[in-house]
Design an enzyme around this catalytic site. Structure first.
Site, mmCIF file in Angstrom:
data_model
loop_
_atom_site.group_PDB
_atom_site.id
_atom_site.type_symbol
_atom_site.label_atom_id
_atom_site.label_comp_id
_atom_site.label_asym_id
_atom_site.label_seq_id
_atom_site.Cartn_x
_atom_site.Cartn_y
_atom_site.Cartn_z
ATOM 1 N N MET A 144 35.715 37.939 13.698
ATOM 2 C CA MET A 144 34.683 38.878 14.139
ATOM 3 C C MET A 144 34.047 39.527 12.919
ATOM 4 O O MET A 144 34.728 40.179 12.123
ATOM 5 C CB MET A 144 35.284 39.944 15.075
ATOM 6 C CG MET A 144 35.719 39.391 16.418
ATOM 7 S SD MET A 144 36.542 40.615 17.478
ATOM 8 C CE MET A 144 38.203 40.607 16.783
ATOM 9 N N GLN A 152 37.369 30.922 8.354
ATOM 10 C CA GLN A 152 36.257 30.374 9.110
ATOM 11 C C GLN A 152 35.038 30.244 8.207
ATOM 12 O O GLN A 152 34.627 31.205 7.550
ATOM 13 C CB GLN A 152 35.887 31.226 10.325
ATOM 14 C CG GLN A 152 34.850 30.490 11.184
ATOM 15 C CD GLN A 152 34.319 31.276 12.346
ATOM 16 O OE1 GLN A 152 33.644 32.283 12.177
ATOM 17 N NE2 GLN A 152 34.608 30.800 13.557
ATOM 18 N N CYS A 170 28.322 30.879 16.650
ATOM 19 C CA CYS A 170 27.581 32.123 16.451
ATOM 20 C C CYS A 170 26.096 31.916 16.765
ATOM 21 O O CYS A 170 25.478 30.994 16.232
ATOM 22 C CB CYS A 170 27.747 32.619 15.022
ATOM 23 S SG CYS A 170 26.889 34.180 14.701
ATOM 24 N N ASN A 223 38.693 30.647 24.541
ATOM 25 C CA ASN A 223 38.207 31.904 23.982
ATOM 26 C C ASN A 223 37.155 32.489 24.922
ATOM 27 O O ASN A 223 36.406 31.759 25.559
ATOM 28 C CB ASN A 223 37.603 31.650 22.594
ATOM 29 C CG ASN A 223 36.894 32.857 22.015
ATOM 30 O OD1 ASN A 223 35.744 32.755 21.583
ATOM 31 N ND2 ASN A 223 37.531 33.996 22.005
ATOM 32 N N GLY A 270 36.480 36.634 26.836
ATOM 33 C CA GLY A 270 36.748 37.520 27.964
ATOM 34 C C GLY A 270 38.202 37.804 28.275
ATOM 35 O O GLY A 270 38.482 38.534 29.236
ATOM 36 N N GLY A 321 39.424 38.235 21.409
ATOM 37 C CA GLY A 321 38.483 38.830 20.480
ATOM 38 C C GLY A 321 38.512 40.342 20.467
ATOM 39 O O GLY A 321 39.464 40.962 19.997
ATOM 40 N N ARG A 322 37.492 40.949 21.037
ATOM 41 C CA ARG A 322 37.283 42.382 20.877
ATOM 42 C C ARG A 322 38.400 43.236 21.464
ATOM 43 O O ARG A 322 38.678 44.326 20.968
ATOM 44 C CB ARG A 322 35.920 42.752 21.472
ATOM 45 C CG ARG A 322 34.805 41.926 20.813
ATOM 46 C CD ARG A 322 33.439 42.258 21.303
ATOM 47 N NE ARG A 322 32.675 43.009 20.336
ATOM 48 C CZ ARG A 322 32.252 42.536 19.179
ATOM 49 N NH1 ARG A 322 32.566 41.308 18.820
ATOM 50 N NH2 ARG A 322 31.558 43.281 18.363
#
Length: 369
Positions: A23, A75, A105, A216, A218, A238-239
């Site tokens: 991220m 990455q 992205c 990946n 949600g 992720g977040r």
């Protein structure tokens, strides 16, 4: 500078069963060190680093990391096979455990550089990039991608992409279960508006059982992770892992089958103090670290006071260890020493992470000022 480390052997590197997504502005080396104090087994990824930054920029600034971060993957963003090959070679020299190519992205800046999600339309080019990288390193080369882009989102095109890239030597695909709209949606909107389609990723695993397919998009809890692991080879969070990092405290036990006890939040902070002292001794601003730990007490009594002290004081000139200690004093003793339960946030408390995200972004701006 961090000393170069020997590349970990395959048997020593944990699987992709659980990982934290790359991220931008968030998963830097300080955040990864912090997350490693919570989970020893979860795989960590750098922010996306472009070919140019590695080949023509300050390598140490972009690539250095602490040995405690293993397993950690680099990455890369780019689409020039020869340059990506050189970056992969450097990644191995630097001691990374994996090289991942960003094909997901959707930002305008990334599109203009001819990498990221726009490469979904060029599977042959991605295959050439993977082949060149594979030829330059012994590290695993993986690809993170979307279900499709714009109107190019049929299952036939997705399977063609996977089949083509696999033919070049990629065996691990990290699939963000959304398509991306390259025109009309911002990167944030592309994380939220296109619907999640887990069933497509599941079908991909059915049709390519010999490949490692990592889901990946949600996923917000270890319970969801375990449910997806009934069919997927791995889950990337992720977040949620950034905004509520203590959710990972039980990951080693629940996802990897480890028997060691999960650390308490107090133990996490105490383990972080020597790292913070070392940063300060080298002239690194305290906010470079503290912006990543705002969510440690998400949903718990004292969380607001913890965030307030860190947000208001860590960015001041001369901020030192007293800021961390004063922030810790805002949290009740019982919360500090409470063992990990579930995913760390009580039922019904999910709004707060948005505050953490906003304050983290503010911390990014302040730390760069």
């Amino acid at each position: 500078m961090i000393a170069r480390l020997p590349t970990a052997t395959a048997s020593a590197v944990p699987s992709h069963r659980l990982s934290v997504a790359p991220m931008m502005d968030w998963t830097d080396r300080h955040d990864r060190y912090f997350l490693r104090l919570i989970s020893k087994r979860t795989r960590l990824y750098t922010e996306m680093v472009t070919m140019g930054a590695i080949l023509h920029g300050d390598k140490a600034r972009h690539l250095d990391f602490s040995k405690e971060e293993h397993p950690v993957a680099l990455q890369l963003g780019g689409s020039e096979p020869e340059q990506l090959a050189e970056c992969a070679r450097i990644a191995e020299q630097w001691g990374y455990d994996e090289v991942n190519l960003n094909v997901g992205c959707p930002s305008d800046r990334v599109q203009n550089g001819m990498f990221g999600a726009c490469l979904m339309a060029k599977p042959d080019l991605v295959a050439r990039c993977v082949e060149a990288m594979r030829g330059a390193t012994r590290l695993p080369v993986t690809v993170k991608h979307r279900l499709g882009i714009d109107e190019l989102d049929s299952y036939e095109l997705l399977t063609h992409f996977v089949r083509t890239v696999h033919g070049a030597g990629c065996d691990t695909f990290i699939v963000h279960a959304r398509k991306a709209w390259l025109q009309g949606l911002s990167p944030k909107e592309n994380r939220e508006i296109p619907p999640l389609r887990y069933e497509v990723v599941r079908q991909l695993k059915t049709d390519f059982p010999h490949l490692t397919i990592v889901l990946n998009g949600g996923v917000k809890s270890l319970a969801e992770t375990r449910a997806h692991l009934e069919w997927a080879d791995g889950v990337m969070i992720g977040r949620e892992a950034y905004q509520n990092p203590y959710m990972l405290a039980l990951a080693d036990a629940q996802v990897f089958g480890e028997e060691h006890p999960a650390p308490t939040r107090r133990q996490v902070v105490e383990a972080l103090l020597p790292y913070a002292e070392d940063l300060l001794s080298r002239g690194v601003h305290l906010s470079r670290l503290t912006r990543h730990i705002l969510g440690l007490f998400a949903g718990q009594p004292g969380a607001r006071g913890w965030r307030r002290v860190l947000s208001e004081r860590a960015c001041r000139p001369g901020a030192g260890m007293e800021v961390l200690r004063d922030a810790l004093a805002q949290v009740p003793e019982r919360v500090l020493d409470e063992p990990a339960l579930g995913d760390g946030i009580p039922d019904g408390v999910r709004a707060q992470p948005a505050t953490v995200a906003r304050e983290a972004q503010e911390g990014t701006a302040q730390s760069r000022a």
